[in-house]
Design a protein around this motif. Structure first.
Motif, PDB file in Angstrom:
ATOM      1  N   GLY A  74      17.287 -25.034 -34.107  1.00  0.00           N
ATOM      2  CA  GLY A  74      15.825 -24.990 -34.254  1.00  0.00           C
ATOM      3  C   GLY A  74      15.400 -24.346 -35.553  1.00  0.00           C
ATOM      4  N   MET A  75      16.061 -23.250 -35.928  1.00  0.00           N
ATOM      5  CA  MET A  75      15.737 -22.604 -37.209  1.00  0.00           C
ATOM      6  C   MET A  75      16.100 -23.496 -38.376  1.00  0.00           C
ATOM      7  N   LEU A  76      17.260 -24.172 -38.298  1.00  0.00           N
ATOM      8  CA  LEU A  76      17.697 -25.031 -39.400  1.00  0.00           C
ATOM      9  C   LEU A  76      16.724 -26.192 -39.605  1.00  0.00           C
ATOM     10  N   VAL A  77      16.363 -26.872 -38.527  1.00  0.00           N
ATOM     11  CA  VAL A  77      15.425 -27.995 -38.639  1.00  0.00           C
ATOM     12  C   VAL A  77      14.080 -27.511 -39.165  1.00  0.00           C
ATOM     13  N   SER A  78      13.649 -26.346 -38.727  1.00  0.00           N
ATOM     14  CA  SER A  78      12.351 -25.807 -39.168  1.00  0.00           C
ATOM     15  C   SER A  78      12.346 -25.500 -40.658  1.00  0.00           C
ATOM     16  N   VAL A  79      13.391 -24.852 -41.161  1.00  0.00           N
ATOM     17  CA  VAL A  79      13.394 -24.473 -42.575  1.00  0.00           C
ATOM     18  C   VAL A  79      13.616 -25.683 -43.476  1.00  0.00           C
ATOM     19  N   ARG A  80      14.237 -26.738 -42.945  1.00  0.00           N
ATOM     20  CA  ARG A  80      14.440 -27.956 -43.724  1.00  0.00           C
ATOM     21  C   ARG A  80      13.232 -28.886 -43.682  1.00  0.00           C
ATOM     22  N   SER A  81      12.323 -28.648 -42.750  1.00  0.00           N
ATOM     23  CA  SER A  81      11.197 -29.564 -42.566  1.00  0.00           C
ATOM     24  C   SER A  81      10.194 -29.442 -43.711  1.00  0.00           C
ATOM     25  N   ARG A  82       9.553 -30.559 -44.001  1.00  0.00           N
ATOM     26  CA  ARG A  82       8.485 -30.585 -45.013  1.00  0.00           C
ATOM     27  C   ARG A  82       7.187 -31.127 -44.438  1.00  0.00           C
ATOM     28  N   TRP A 110       4.651 -31.407 -40.497  1.00  0.00           N
ATOM     29  CA  TRP A 110       4.419 -30.812 -39.183  1.00  0.00           C
ATOM     30  C   TRP A 110       5.329 -31.456 -38.130  1.00  0.00           C
ATOM     31  N   GLN A 111       5.724 -32.725 -38.354  1.00  0.00           N
ATOM     32  CA  GLN A 111       6.609 -33.370 -37.383  1.00  0.00           C
ATOM     33  C   GLN A 111       7.978 -32.692 -37.350  1.00  0.00           C
ATOM     34  N   GLY A 112       8.518 -32.424 -38.555  1.00  0.00           N
ATOM     35  CA  GLY A 112       9.819 -31.756 -38.598  1.00  0.00           C
ATOM     36  C   GLY A 112       9.757 -30.348 -38.037  1.00  0.00           C
ATOM     37  N   LEU A 113       8.672 -29.649 -38.350  1.00  0.00           N
ATOM     38  CA  LEU A 113       8.515 -28.291 -37.836  1.00  0.00           C
ATOM     39  C   LEU A 113       8.372 -28.308 -36.309  1.00  0.00           C
ATOM     40  N   THR A 114       7.677 -29.310 -35.792  1.00  0.00           N
ATOM     41  CA  THR A 114       7.551 -29.439 -34.336  1.00  0.00           C
ATOM     42  C   THR A 114       8.912 -29.665 -33.686  1.00  0.00           C
TER      43      THR A 114
END
Length: 521
Positions: free
Chosen positions: A193-201, A203-207
């Motif tokens: 969850g942390m990895l996907v969040s920090v890689r996201s650019r 709101w969909q990726g952060l979600t």
């Protein structure tokens, strides 16, 4: 990156006096050439120990005996997953407490379709999760560091691999990767969850990252630091995206909560919260600390590194409040990791509750080692600081045992005679056992978990009188305990112990850590 770019010693040597310049140049070249041997030696040590970890995982999967006290009750919970007794509110016997939400049990049941039994499925799941945890740690190191602008810095991939392998050698992680327990799967989802969040650019990726953190809490309800760290930092750095992601995650996360609460008639929250508040135990906490004493060197290293990183990034934290300047994804990743580590450090206080164990250190060591990797990726190759950190990782790994499952005492303790298993299987009445894997292996159900009912009775949250009556009237064919003394332990209340002494006075030692208690005659 640490601070502003600085000139190298070789660059400074061009303006230095000839003799000084020659010395600076030689020293710098030596440092650069020291990099490969030090990193290479560390990777060799870590690889050898990781091979030992792999052999331990295979040995644990093949071992039919109890390796940890909690495995038997998790096996029983997985067997009851689709039954009416799932998070049942009934307090009569048989009384089974479901300590955690059902995600681990669901994965175990799914793997159970292709494995010999649920114990094997649970250990396979834990082993796979440990591998994912190590891989996620390496990827988070890469996410929290930038490619080297010069050849002077340690290669990021070398550092990431070193952290990945170091994590597998940490005692708490290594031991808990062997057991049918929920912790490694919860940690895998939290780090993902942390990895996907920090890689996201977006709101969909952060979600998606926040939802993975939510799944982590549905593995283990105390797996909160990852989701909280992502939500707090992203609210400061990307408030619009974070507001959408957090709202969706809360809404989606409430659906299984409401469903479980509804279908279990209120039993879900009663089990995972009300039945999980234990008494405080300073002695238990000190025992847990002593059990993890082999990692003290690594723990001190992590504390030093985190303090160093906090001092370096305190200015950027201030800018987060005022939003005076944009920050990079690397900076956001480090802030999330540092905040998660602080929250995990607060959670460590729970080791001073009854029933704590070294699994409480898993998250702390995982994130701490990732932070060590981020600092290493910033340091110049061959610098004193990088050499010291690399040496400390090497020493920590070298001090760890090559194997855990080859320990003869451990194997002897976990292997009761086959005759006893047959005796349990043939019993016409229920059997009470503190080794619950034995019961499940023999096809018997767990009537009660000794440690949890003792704790709940002491807190006044469960009426133990039906259990005492069942023991006093010899409702069990026989009882199995992990000690041969007549005094109560943490797994027996005084009332239960007294009833057992009267109704089952004959005592036979049937294994190094198992005593058979029989009725008279």
């Amino acid at each position: 990156m640490i601070g502003a770019p600085r000139t190298t010693a070789i660059e400074r040597s061009f303006t230095a006096p000839p003799q000084v310049a020659r010395w600076i140049s030689i020293r710098e070249q030596v440092k650069l050439r020291l990099r490969a041997p030090i990193v290479g030696l560390l990777l060799v040590i870590l690889t050898l120990h990781s091979c030992g970890v792999g052999l331990d995982l295979l040995a644990a999967i093949r071992d039919p005996n109890e390796l940890d006290y909690g495995e038997g009750i998790v096996w029983q919970q997985a067997a009851l997953l689709l039954s009416p007794r799932l998070y049942s509110t009934a307090s009569s016997l048989p009384f089974i407490v479901f300590h955690y939400p059902p995600v681990y049990l669901l994965f175990t049941r799914a793997l159970g379709l292709i494995t010999p039994n649920l114990l094997v499925a649970g250990r396979v799941l834990t082993a796979i999760s440990a591998g994912f945890v190590a891989a996620m740690a390496a990827m988070l190191v890469l996410a929290a560091s930038t490619p080297a602008a010069t050849t002077r810095r340690l290669p990021r991939i070398d550092v990431a691999v070193a952290i990945c392998l170091s994590l597998l050698c940490v005692h708490a992680v290594r031991a808990w990767a062997l057991f049918m327990r929920v912790d490694m799967l919860a940690e895998a989802f939290g780090l993902a969850g942390m990895l996907v969040s920090v890689r996201s650019r977006s709101w969909q990726g952060l979600t998606a990252g926040m939802l993975l953190c939510a799944i982590a809490t549905y593995c283990k309800q105390t797996e909160l630091p990852a989701g909280l760290a992502v939500a707090i930092i992203m609210m400061l750095r990307r408030p619009r995206d974070a507001a959408v992601a957090v709202s969706i995650s809360i809404a989606v996360g409430l659906v299984p909560l409401v469903a479980l609460q509804w279908f279990t008639h209120g039993g879900f929250l009663e089990h995972i919260i009300y039945y999980n508040v234990n008494r405080m135990s300073v002695g238990g906490g000190l025992h847990t600390l002593r059990a993890e004493k082999t990692s003290i060197l690594l723990a001190l290293t992590i504390v030093f590194v985190v303090g160093w990183l906090c001092l370096l990034h305190i200015r950027s934290w201030r800018s987060a409040l005022t939003a005076q300047r944009p920050v990079s994804g690397v900076q956001v990743a480090r802030e999330i990791l540092l905040l998660e580590f602080m929250l995990s450090s607060v959670m460590l206080l729970t080791i001073f509750k009854s029933g704590s164990n070294i699994n409480y250190f898993v998250d702390w060591f995982c994130v701490g080692l990732i932070l060590v990797g981020t600092l290493l990726s910033d340091l110049p190759a061959g610098s004193r600081a990088s050499n010291v950190l690399l040496a400390l990782l090497g020493v920590q790994a070298a001090l760890a045992p090559a194997r855990l499952m080859s320990n003869a005492a451990w194997q002897a303790q976990s292997a009761p005679p086959a005759l006893l298993l047959s005796r349990i299987r043939q019993a016409t009445r229920p059997v009470a056992s503190e080794n619950m894997v034995l019961l499940m292996s023999a096809g018997k159900s767990v009537i009660y978990e000794p440690a949890i009912v003792t704790e709940l009775a002491a807190l006044g949250r469960w009426d133990e009188r039906p259990l005492v009556k069942m023991i006093a009237t010899r409702g069990f064919a026989f009882m199995l305990t992990s000690d041969g003394t007549a005094w109560p332990t943490g797994r027996r209340s005084p009332a239960v112990n007294a009833a057992m002494q009267d109704a089952y006075p004959k005592v036979e030692q049937v294994a190094p850590d198992l005593w058979l208690r029989l009725p008279p005659g």
